[in-house]
Design an enzyme around this catalytic site. Structure first.
Site, short mmCIF file in Angstrom:
data_model
loop_
_atom_site.label_atom_id
_atom_site.label_comp_id
_atom_site.label_asym_id
_atom_site.label_seq_id
_atom_site.Cartn_x
_atom_site.Cartn_y
_atom_site.Cartn_z
N SER A 234 0.89 -1.03 -0.11
CA SER A 234 0.08 -0.02 -0.14
C SER A 234 1.13 0.96 -0.13
O SER A 234 2.05 1.06 0.39
CB SER A 234 -1.04 0.11 1.24
OG SER A 234 -0.17 0.80 2.24
N LYS A 235 0.47 2.26 -0.46
CA LYS A 235 1.18 3.44 -0.58
C LYS A 235 1.52 4.12 0.60
O LYS A 235 2.33 4.76 0.92
CB LYS A 235 0.49 4.55 -1.81
CG LYS A 235 -0.96 5.05 -1.34
CD LYS A 235 -1.35 5.99 -2.25
CE LYS A 235 -2.99 6.16 -2.13
NZ LYS A 235 -3.26 6.89 -3.43
N ARG A 236 0.60 3.87 1.61
CA ARG A 236 0.82 4.34 3.17
C ARG A 236 2.09 3.54 3.74
O ARG A 236 2.94 4.20 4.48
CB ARG A 236 -0.50 4.22 3.92
CG ARG A 236 -1.39 5.32 3.60
CD ARG A 236 -2.64 5.25 4.25
NE ARG A 236 -3.12 3.95 3.90
CZ ARG A 236 -3.95 3.87 2.95
NH1 ARG A 236 -4.07 4.63 2.16
NH2 ARG A 236 -4.48 2.59 2.69
#
Ligand code: GLU
Length: 457
Positions: A234-236
């Site tokens: 995930s980009k987080r």
């Protein structure tokens, strides 16, 4: 035989994700091997989340990994927003055919009727003959809908668990699930290969396609990509933007090779394989349905292999963006071959050669503390003296330090540490004696003197 037409349909809502790149490459391989078409469709209907720079980012990232119009299989880009008239027409047709109906139920009304926040739509408006409202697709009450998926096999979904889903909002704007199907139909797509998160859409689209008079495509839902903790990338949490890898000095060829192996393999134990060799072997049927681990370490090892395979001149060119323009190219060339065998990513070149070009090395404090233990000053001073007369070649530079080490009861490795930090600022780097040789006698001696001064305050 009908032409194979695949598509890649990203939404421009953020940085281009490595998972999207994998999906694009799988589709690209299918198009290329069959001499079919690869359609790039930008799904830009969510005006609140789209930004033109994301679209540009997608196009340039695809171009970087070799997906572009220089290959005649490439078609597009098309923009989903431009097809809204067709989407509206499709909704109108489904309404006219009785395959869809208007609904004016609010969420509150539905919850009040079903007694639950979680129940799907109960079909209340099916036969009310409304002439405005949101539009719902009439799903079958019985039987099953089958998504025959090349990756996941035959997946059956009981129809009584499918609600009559919304295909257009009250203001008439069509929903994604419908727009996506209509575009695939108008663009004569034969194979839909996309991320597994779209499987729930596939069930609905498996119903929508025949309702719109078309045969459903061949489906292939690609496995989720996970990180080291086996959590979905995930980009987080993770580094997912293709652009970041590119900026760090990953080679496109290495990236392509690595991404192709996320869920697929050539069937033997080969891993490092050029694109042209993978294309004829690639089959969606061979894609594994279990999660694919995105192993950054392995990717870096791949990249190192690709870096080493570059012709030296190309390697030097590719390093340029990471070097200062004022740095002397000839001096760089002297150490470039040694660097080429060691780098995992191109950006690491800078920390390996900056000592040659800066007036003072960049001292990394932990390196300094580690190398400059008690007795380091004696080693520095003794080697400094030896450098007055030593022959200026790698072998002699090494012998001189070996002798200094012996005199101080130190193995070469231990004796090297303070010298390396004095010369380069760091405890790890290119082979030391070559580095000293290229730096030159005067500058090397200056550095040893400076380190002594620093040590002795
Ligand atoms: N636009 C969708 C996405 O970016 C892709 C949908 C599809 O491939 O069908 O997730």
């Amino acid at each position: 035989m009908t032409e194979v037409r695949v598509r890649f349909a990203p939404s421009p809502t953020g940085m281009f994700h490595v998972g999207s790149a994998r999906a694009a490459l799988f589709n690209w391989a299918v198009a290329e091997q069959s001499g079919g078409r690869f359609i790039l469709r930008i799904e830009d209907t969510d005006a609140t989340r789209n930004r033109p720079e994301w679209t540009e980012g997608i196009i340039s990232a695809l171009d970087w990994i070799g997906i572009n119009g220089t290959n005649p299989v490439f078609e597009g880009p098309y923009f989903q927003s431009a097809n809204e008239p067709q989407h509206r027409e499709a909704v109108a047709k489904l309404l006219a055919d009785g395959k869809a109906y208007y609904c004016d139920c609010t969420r509150e009304l539905l919850v009040a009727r079903t007694g639950s926040e979680h129940k799907g739509y109960d079909g209340f408006c099916r036969d009310r003959g409304l002439t405005s409202g949101a539009v719902r697709f009439r799903t079958p009450d019985e039987g099953v809908t089958v998504v025959d998926d090349l990756v996941r096999g035959r997946v059956e979904f009981p129809n009584d668990a499918q609600e009559d889903f919304v295909i257009a909002r009250t203001d008439g704007s069509p929903l994604y699930v419908l727009a996506n199907a209509v575009d695939d139909i108008t663009q004569a797509v034969t194979h839909v290969a996309r991320g597994e998160e779209h499987l729930p859409n596939a069930v609905r689209q498996e119903m929508l396609w025949p309702a719109l008079g078309a045969n459903p495509p061949v489906w292939a839902h690609l496995p989720v990509i996970v990180n080291e903790q086996r959590k979905k990338l995930s980009k987080r949490r993770d580094k997912v933007a293709l652009e970041d890898y590119r900026a760090e000095g990953y080679l496109a060829e290495a990236m392509v090779n690595y991404l192709m192996l996320l869920g697929w393999g050539p069937g033997d134990d080969r891993e490092i394989m050029p694109w042209a060799e993978m294309v004829p072997l690639f089959k969606l049927e061979d894609v594994n349905s279990s999660n694919a681990f995105f192993d950054e370490k392995k990717l870096k090892a791949f990249n190192g292999e690709y870096i080493r395979a570059l012709p030296l001149e190309t390697f030097e060119e590719r390093c340029l963006p990471y070097l200062d323009p004022s740095w002397d190219a000839e001096t760089f060339s002297k150490l470039a071959p040694l660097a080429q065998t060691r780098l995992g990513v191109l950006s690491e070149i800078r920390q390996n050669v900056d000592f040659l070009f800066l007036d003072e090395p960049v001292f990394d404090q932990p390196s300094w503390d580690k190398a400059m233990k008690a007795g380091a000053n004696d080693v520095l001073r003794a080697y400094l003296d030896r450098l007055d007369l030593v022959n200026w070649d790698t072998e002699s530079l090494k012998t001189a330090l070996e002798e200094v080490g012996t005199a101080h009861g130190l193995k070469l490795g231990k004796a090297q540490a303070p010298i390396r930090v004095a010369i380069t600022g760091r405890t790890v780097g290119l082979p030391l004696f070559e580095s000293i040789e290229v730096l030159g006698r005067e500058r090397a001696q200056d550095r040893l003197r400076a380190a002594l001064a620093r040590l002795e305050g």
